[in-house]
Every structure is written in C-alpha cells, then in structure tokens.
Scaffold this motif. Structure first.
Motif, short mmCIF file in Angstrom:
data_model
loop_
_atom_site.label_atom_id
_atom_site.label_comp_id
_atom_site.label_asym_id
_atom_site.label_seq_id
_atom_site.Cartn_x
_atom_site.Cartn_y
_atom_site.Cartn_z
N SER A 298 0.48 -1.55 -0.12
CA SER A 298 -0.41 -0.13 -0.31
C SER A 298 0.88 1.20 -0.45
O SER A 298 1.49 1.72 0.92
N SER A 299 0.95 1.71 -1.18
CA SER A 299 1.60 2.68 -1.32
C SER A 299 1.36 4.17 -0.49
O SER A 299 2.77 5.62 -0.57
N ARG B 152 -5.47 8.60 3.63
CA ARG B 152 -5.63 8.33 2.55
C ARG B 152 -6.32 6.92 2.08
O ARG B 152 -6.89 6.69 3.60
N LYS B 153 -6.56 6.50 0.95
CA LYS B 153 -7.96 5.76 0.97
C LYS B 153 -6.80 3.84 0.60
O LYS B 153 -8.04 3.06 0.11
N GLY B 154 -5.91 4.45 0.12
CA GLY B 154 -5.33 2.92 -0.22
C GLY B 154 -5.44 1.85 0.39
O GLY B 154 -5.12 0.45 0.40
N PRO B 155 -4.76 2.09 2.34
CA PRO B 155 -5.21 0.27 2.56
C PRO B 155 -6.37 0.22 3.24
O PRO B 155 -6.50 -1.31 3.36
N PHE C 159 4.31 -9.23 -6.28
CA PHE C 159 4.32 -8.53 -5.35
C PHE C 159 3.01 -8.25 -6.33
O PHE C 159 2.21 -8.35 -7.38
N ILE C 160 1.77 -7.29 -5.52
CA ILE C 160 0.32 -6.26 -6.01
C ILE C 160 0.83 -5.06 -5.32
O ILE C 160 1.01 -5.20 -3.88
N PHE C 161 1.23 -3.79 -5.97
CA PHE C 161 1.15 -2.52 -5.94
C PHE C 161 0.12 -1.62 -5.81
O PHE C 161 -1.12 -2.00 -6.64
N VAL C 162 -0.67 -1.39 -4.44
CA VAL C 162 -2.11 -0.40 -4.69
C VAL C 162 -1.59 0.35 -4.12
O VAL C 162 -1.01 1.11 -3.82
N ASP D 17 -17.52 4.18 7.36
CA ASP D 17 -16.64 3.32 8.01
C ASP D 17 -15.21 3.07 7.65
O ASP D 17 -14.38 2.98 8.33
N GLY D 18 -14.90 3.66 5.86
CA GLY D 18 -13.94 3.67 5.56
C GLY D 18 -13.89 2.55 5.09
O GLY D 18 -12.27 1.83 3.92
N LYS D 19 -14.22 1.16 4.64
CA LYS D 19 -14.22 0.19 4.10
C LYS D 19 -14.59 -0.20 2.74
O LYS D 19 -15.38 0.61 2.33
#
Length: 190
Positions: free
Chosen positions: A8-9, A15-18, A78-81, A156-158
């Motif tokens: 997660s970058s 941030r929304k990435g997580p 890897f997976i880069f988000v 909830d940010g999910k």
C-alpha cells in the motif's frame, strides 16, 4: 504456496489506499495460491533514501533498509496498490522501490490503481510500470483500475467494490500465479 507482498503506497492523512489494499489482500488470501502479507508504507515509514552505498552493492547500513530488504527479498510476487498523484504514483513508493535493486528482480507484479477522478490511476500505472521494468520486475497487463474511488468507501472507510472489481482481481491473481511460477524458474536459472 507462493509469498505475495501487497504494498500500500500512500502515506498522507486521509488516504484511501489501506482500505483498498485490505480488500485485495483478502481476495489474494481467498484465491488460495498465496501466502499474503500486507506492507503499508504509511506504517513502515521509510525515510528518504539515506544509504551511502548504491543498493546494487547490498551493503546496507541502516536497520530499516535491512528489514525492508528481507521483506522484499522473501517475496515471490507483488501487488502494488497505488493512488495517482500529479499524473504519477506517490513519492513514498518511488522511495521504497529505490532502496533496493536485487530484491525486486525476476518477480511479477500486479497493480491496483485508483483515483478520486475518472482516470482510475492509469497515468500512475504507466510511470510505475516503466520503473518496475528497470528493476526487472514484470508488471502484468491484467490489473484493477478503480475510478472515483471515494464512492466505493462506506461510512466506516471500508472498500465496498462493484462485482467487476472482484472479477478483475481474480483474473489478475490467476495470471499472477502463472507468472510467479514462470519467474521463479527464471530467477533460479543463474
């Protein structure tokens, strides 16, 4: 099982990435072929590259670099988000990539990109793919691109994906498994 690191970058507040990274990590776990570890650059908090010796020499001085090297070195894929910031991917990811050289090599990578706007992070993907190629990391053509990402986050940010994102992630994970098998053979052929 193959070891996959989901990176997660983004690091900035709000941030929304997580949330998106947790979703793709769950899909990767459910896929069944991967031992999944989520690496959040916001939590890892690598300083700006501060090694005196070029990473090609693997003469790491700092503990944070040694730990990062071990995490990336043990990965099979890897997976880069990544978000899109100013037509590219975040500086935090660029920094994390540049800490290492050998540890990234001969491994495949999927990409999950997103943006607040309609372009779904595809401009970030183009920059990231070019940099991964220089590290001998093969980025797949199968990926997940999420436009207007805010609409998929609940109160909830999910991250609550449309079904097409789950379908795209399965396709990417299936191809990532194929490439992981193939790249492992290439990596071991010295």
């Amino acid at each position: 099982m193959y070891k996959i690191k989901i990176i997660s970058s983004t690091v900035r507040p709000g941030r929304k990435g997580p949330a998106i990274a947790k979703w793709i990590a769950e899909n990767a776990k459910n896929h069944g072929a991967f031992e999944v570890e989520l690496l959040d650059l916001g939590e890892i908090n690598l300083p700006l590259m501060n090694e005196a010796v070029h990473p090609i020499m693997r003469q790491y001085e700092h503990d944070h670099t040694k730990q990062w090297s071990a995490k990336i070195g043990e990965a099979d894929a890897f997976i880069f988000v990544t978000a899109e910031y100013d037509y590219s991917y975040p500086a935090s990811l660029k920094n994390a990539l540049e800490y290492l050289v050998h540890e990234w090599a001969y491994k495949p990578a999927g990409i999950v990109s997103y943006s607040a706007g309609p372009f779904a992070g595809v401009r970030a993907v183009m920059s990231l793919k070019a940099d991964l190629l220089s590290l001998r990391t093969v980025s797949l053509s199968e990926m997940v691109n999420i436009p207007l990402a805010d609409q998929f986050l609940n109160e909830d940010g999910k991250f609550i994906p449309e079904e097409k994102f789950n379908t795209l992630s399965k396709t990417m994970l299936d191809q990532l498994l194929r490439w992981t098998k193939g790249m492992k053979a290439i990596k071991e052929d010295k």
